[in-house]
Design a protein around this motif. Sequence first.
Motif, PDB file in Angstrom:
ATOM      1  N   LEU A   1      21.560 108.670  69.416  1.00  0.00           N
ATOM      2  CA  LEU A   1      21.650 109.723  67.990  1.00  0.00           C
ATOM      3  C   LEU A   1      21.855 109.148  66.736  1.00  0.00           C
ATOM      4  O   LEU A   1      21.185 109.525  65.689  1.00  0.00           O
ATOM      5  CB  LEU A   1      22.633 110.834  68.546  1.00  0.00           C
ATOM      6  N   ALA A   2      22.763 108.133  66.703  1.00  0.00           N
ATOM      7  CA  ALA A   2      23.092 107.397  65.299  1.00  0.00           C
ATOM      8  C   ALA A   2      21.998 106.741  65.140  1.00  0.00           C
ATOM      9  O   ALA A   2      21.609 106.433  63.814  1.00  0.00           O
ATOM     10  CB  ALA A   2      24.354 106.757  65.709  1.00  0.00           C
ATOM     11  N   PHE A   3      21.504 105.966  65.791  1.00  0.00           N
ATOM     12  CA  PHE A   3      20.152 105.305  65.777  1.00  0.00           C
ATOM     13  C   PHE A   3      19.091 106.026  65.034  1.00  0.00           C
ATOM     14  O   PHE A   3      18.298 105.426  64.062  1.00  0.00           O
ATOM     15  CB  PHE A   3      19.822 104.628  66.806  1.00  0.00           C
ATOM     16  N   TYR A   4      18.803 106.985  65.577  1.00  0.00           N
ATOM     17  CA  TYR A   4      17.724 107.883  65.198  1.00  0.00           C
ATOM     18  C   TYR A   4      17.982 108.422  63.843  1.00  0.00           C
ATOM     19  O   TYR A   4      17.290 108.582  63.009  1.00  0.00           O
ATOM     20  CB  TYR A   4      17.354 109.051  66.170  1.00  0.00           C
ATOM     21  N   ALA A   5      19.301 108.809  63.623  1.00  0.00           N
ATOM     22  CA  ALA A   5      19.588 109.472  62.345  1.00  0.00           C
ATOM     23  C   ALA A   5      19.356 108.603  61.243  1.00  0.00           C
ATOM     24  O   ALA A   5      19.190 108.990  60.081  1.00  0.00           O
ATOM     25  CB  ALA A   5      21.111 109.792  62.436  1.00  0.00           C
ATOM     26  N   GLU A   6      19.851 107.179  61.368  1.00  0.00           N
ATOM     27  CA  GLU A   6      19.451 106.047  60.381  1.00  0.00           C
ATOM     28  C   GLU A   6      18.171 105.955  60.054  1.00  0.00           C
ATOM     29  O   GLU A   6      17.783 105.107  59.205  1.00  0.00           O
ATOM     30  CB  GLU A   6      20.229 105.017  60.867  1.00  0.00           C
ATOM     31  N   ARG A   7      17.222 106.319  61.076  1.00  0.00           N
ATOM     32  CA  ARG A   7      15.670 105.825  60.839  1.00  0.00           C
ATOM     33  C   ARG A   7      14.749 106.912  61.307  1.00  0.00           C
ATOM     34  O   ARG A   7      14.142 107.230  62.042  1.00  0.00           O
ATOM     35  CB  ARG A   7      15.574 104.713  61.961  1.00  0.00           C
ATOM     36  N   PRO A   8      14.653 107.813  60.124  1.00  0.00           N
ATOM     37  CA  PRO A   8      13.818 109.072  60.466  1.00  0.00           C
ATOM     38  C   PRO A   8      12.540 108.682  60.674  1.00  0.00           C
ATOM     39  O   PRO A   8      11.841 109.474  61.585  1.00  0.00           O
ATOM     40  CB  PRO A   8      13.901 109.885  58.942  1.00  0.00           C
ATOM     41  N   PRO A   9      12.067 107.700  59.799  1.00  0.00           N
ATOM     42  CA  PRO A   9      10.322 107.266  60.298  1.00  0.00           C
ATOM     43  C   PRO A   9      10.339 106.839  61.528  1.00  0.00           C
ATOM     44  O   PRO A   9       9.255 107.280  62.252  1.00  0.00           O
ATOM     45  CB  PRO A   9      10.154 106.304  59.163  1.00  0.00           C
ATOM     46  N   LEU A  10      10.992 106.129  62.173  1.00  0.00           N
ATOM     47  CA  LEU A  10      11.100 105.708  63.568  1.00  0.00           C
ATOM     48  C   LEU A  10      11.260 107.011  64.585  1.00  0.00           C
ATOM     49  O   LEU A  10      10.268 107.082  65.698  1.00  0.00           O
ATOM     50  CB  LEU A  10      11.887 104.629  63.827  1.00  0.00           C
ATOM     51  N   LEU A  11      11.962 107.813  64.269  1.00  0.00           N
ATOM     52  CA  LEU A  11      12.106 109.015  64.833  1.00  0.00           C
ATOM     53  C   LEU A  11      11.050 109.766  65.046  1.00  0.00           C
ATOM     54  O   LEU A  11      10.383 110.225  65.974  1.00  0.00           O
ATOM     55  CB  LEU A  11      13.459 109.852  64.426  1.00  0.00           C
ATOM     56  N   ALA A  12      10.341 110.157  63.991  1.00  0.00           N
ATOM     57  CA  ALA A  12       9.064 110.780  63.980  1.00  0.00           C
ATOM     58  C   ALA A  12       7.631 110.098  64.777  1.00  0.00           C
ATOM     59  O   ALA A  12       7.034 110.728  65.247  1.00  0.00           O
ATOM     60  CB  ALA A  12       8.627 110.650  62.424  1.00  0.00           C
ATOM     61  N   ALA A  13       7.824 108.427  64.718  1.00  0.00           N
ATOM     62  CA  ALA A  13       6.788 107.830  65.477  1.00  0.00           C
ATOM     63  C   ALA A  13       7.355 107.940  67.017  1.00  0.00           C
ATOM     64  O   ALA A  13       6.381 108.004  67.936  1.00  0.00           O
ATOM     65  CB  ALA A  13       7.034 106.465  65.043  1.00  0.00           C
ATOM     66  N   VAL A  14       8.578 108.061  67.511  1.00  0.00           N
ATOM     67  CA  VAL A  14       8.908 108.241  68.584  1.00  0.00           C
ATOM     68  C   VAL A  14       8.424 109.691  69.305  1.00  0.00           C
ATOM     69  O   VAL A  14       8.059 109.675  70.352  1.00  0.00           O
ATOM     70  CB  VAL A  14      10.508 107.975  68.974  1.00  0.00           C
ATOM     71  N   VAL A  15       8.824 110.614  68.189  1.00  0.00           N
ATOM     72  CA  VAL A  15       8.601 112.115  68.705  1.00  0.00           C
ATOM     73  C   VAL A  15       6.934 112.226  68.959  1.00  0.00           C
ATOM     74  O   VAL A  15       6.515 112.860  69.945  1.00  0.00           O
ATOM     75  CB  VAL A  15       8.954 112.966  67.713  1.00  0.00           C
ATOM     76  N   ALA A  16       6.021 111.527  68.006  1.00  0.00           N
ATOM     77  CA  ALA A  16       4.892 111.667  68.325  1.00  0.00           C
ATOM     78  C   ALA A  16       4.353 110.829  69.575  1.00  0.00           C
ATOM     79  O   ALA A  16       3.571 111.527  70.124  1.00  0.00           O
ATOM     80  CB  ALA A  16       3.946 111.032  67.153  1.00  0.00           C
ATOM     81  N   ARG A  17       4.868 110.006  70.037  1.00  0.00           N
ATOM     82  CA  ARG A  17       4.430 109.188  71.110  1.00  0.00           C
ATOM     83  C   ARG A  17       5.006 109.971  72.397  1.00  0.00           C
ATOM     84  O   ARG A  17       4.300 109.809  73.548  1.00  0.00           O
ATOM     85  CB  ARG A  17       4.992 107.906  71.118  1.00  0.00           C
ATOM     86  N   MET A  18       5.986 110.834  72.268  1.00  0.00           N
ATOM     87  CA  MET A  18       6.688 111.323  73.480  1.00  0.00           C
ATOM     88  C   MET A  18       6.198 112.829  73.428  1.00  0.00           C
ATOM     89  O   MET A  18       6.639 113.439  74.219  1.00  0.00           O
ATOM     90  CB  MET A  18       8.223 111.080  73.497  1.00  0.00           C
ATOM     91  N   GLU A  19       5.382 113.245  72.601  1.00  0.00           N
ATOM     92  CA  GLU A  19       4.978 114.825  72.419  1.00  0.00           C
ATOM     93  C   GLU A  19       4.767 115.296  73.667  1.00  0.00           C
ATOM     94  O   GLU A  19       5.116 116.300  74.034  1.00  0.00           O
ATOM     95  CB  GLU A  19       3.877 114.923  71.395  1.00  0.00           C
ATOM     96  N   PRO A  20       3.679 114.665  74.697  1.00  0.00           N
ATOM     97  CA  PRO A  20       3.513 115.102  75.897  1.00  0.00           C
ATOM     98  C   PRO A  20       5.045 115.423  76.793  1.00  0.00           C
ATOM     99  O   PRO A  20       4.808 116.780  77.364  1.00  0.00           O
ATOM    100  CB  PRO A  20       2.679 114.034  76.743  1.00  0.00           C
ATOM    101  N   LEU A  21       5.728 114.461  76.893  1.00  0.00           N
ATOM    102  CA  LEU A  21       6.863 114.538  77.554  1.00  0.00           C
ATOM    103  C   LEU A  21       7.819 115.865  76.873  1.00  0.00           C
ATOM    104  O   LEU A  21       8.082 116.525  77.632  1.00  0.00           O
ATOM    105  CB  LEU A  21       7.552 113.328  77.462  1.00  0.00           C
ATOM    106  N   LEU A  22       7.903 115.725  75.624  1.00  0.00           N
ATOM    107  CA  LEU A  22       8.528 116.951  74.873  1.00  0.00           C
ATOM    108  C   LEU A  22       8.138 118.201  75.325  1.00  0.00           C
ATOM    109  O   LEU A  22       8.928 119.250  75.409  1.00  0.00           O
ATOM    110  CB  LEU A  22       8.805 116.762  73.654  1.00  0.00           C
ATOM    111  N   LEU A  23       6.881 118.489  75.349  1.00  0.00           N
ATOM    112  CA  LEU A  23       6.031 119.924  75.546  1.00  0.00           C
ATOM    113  C   LEU A  23       6.524 120.057  77.109  1.00  0.00           C
ATOM    114  O   LEU A  23       6.811 121.313  77.421  1.00  0.00           O
ATOM    115  CB  LEU A  23       4.948 119.677  75.406  1.00  0.00           C
ATOM    116  N   THR A  24       6.392 119.259  78.230  1.00  0.00           N
ATOM    117  CA  THR A  24       6.759 119.388  79.319  1.00  0.00           C
ATOM    118  C   THR A  24       8.303 119.872  79.622  1.00  0.00           C
ATOM    119  O   THR A  24       8.300 120.792  80.289  1.00  0.00           O
ATOM    120  CB  THR A  24       6.483 118.370  80.327  1.00  0.00           C
TER     121      THR A  24
END
Length: 330
Positions: A302-325
């Motif tokens: 959580l701290a890692f993502y909070a410090e890197r918003p662009p990286l978090l956005a990229a991770v969310v985009a790649r994991m979108e199918p799993l997030l939707l499931t």
Amino acid sequence: MQGGGWDDDGTDGYVHIMGVDTARPGSLADHGEAVIARRRHYAEFFGEAPLPADFGLVVGNCQAESLRLVIASEELPAIRVPAVHELTAADAARLHGLLAAAAFLVVQPIRDDYRGLPLGTAQLRASLPPSARVVAVPAVRFAGLHPFQAVLRLPEYPEDPPLVAYHDVRTVAEAAGRPVPSEISPAAVRALADASVAELRRREALGLDIPASDLLSPVVDDLARTVNHPGNALFLPLGERLVEALGAPGRVVDPGRPLLASVRAPLESWVVDAWNLDAEPRPDWIVAGEVLPAAVVREAHLAFYAERPPLLAAVVARMEPLLLTWGAAA
């Protein structure tokens, strides 16, 4: 829907770098003692130990060494080779020199000019003598035991999460402000597992010599350590197929220890129940033999993502199918 996600990094699947990456600053290339230790570990590869007669090589990601261990014998003397993502330009040249004298090659699918080096499957084949035997094997990953997990290679954001280089859909969702449940139903677990098996079958149909997808059933706890690290329950029967495909009088070798087990993801109780496993749930990680609490990993990520918003956005985009499931299960 792809359980755990799939991420091409040249080896037709996940490449999870454990240890030191030779291509990065501060790597073993910069440290004399580490270089010496590496050359000793891969002594035959580096010419510091004699090569056996009729030797072969197993080339691929982090799974390749485990495959080598279960097929290597006097009849099939497979020498130890660094994982493909650890090879330097000098290593690649050495590999091609060895291939020119090799009796066999076991190789995972690797794209041409992987990391700017001539390490593609076709490029490796081209260096073999005409008499050499070649078997192309799949890179295996399975979401059935870790349906919350993904490992991603993001070229624009090469830094891995701390402590363990895996993303948990629940932690990613929390960081992104779109929480998902802490667990999903047995039907959803099986659906994610089926999706990962179907994707593996699709890749096997692209020209691999032996399949592995049917070995992912029945599901047992020794089938996988993480989403991209199979266990002995997969490697031993796959090794039997590999020995047979090589047409040699060798036999599969049980190493007598868990393979690819330096990192073990949690085996959660609801996953155990979904498969009716004969195993005790394990809520925490085990890294290098030590327990690493899942709560500690979650807070660090959580701290890692909070410090890197662009990286978090990229991770969310790649994991979108799993997030939707997972979101649909809320």
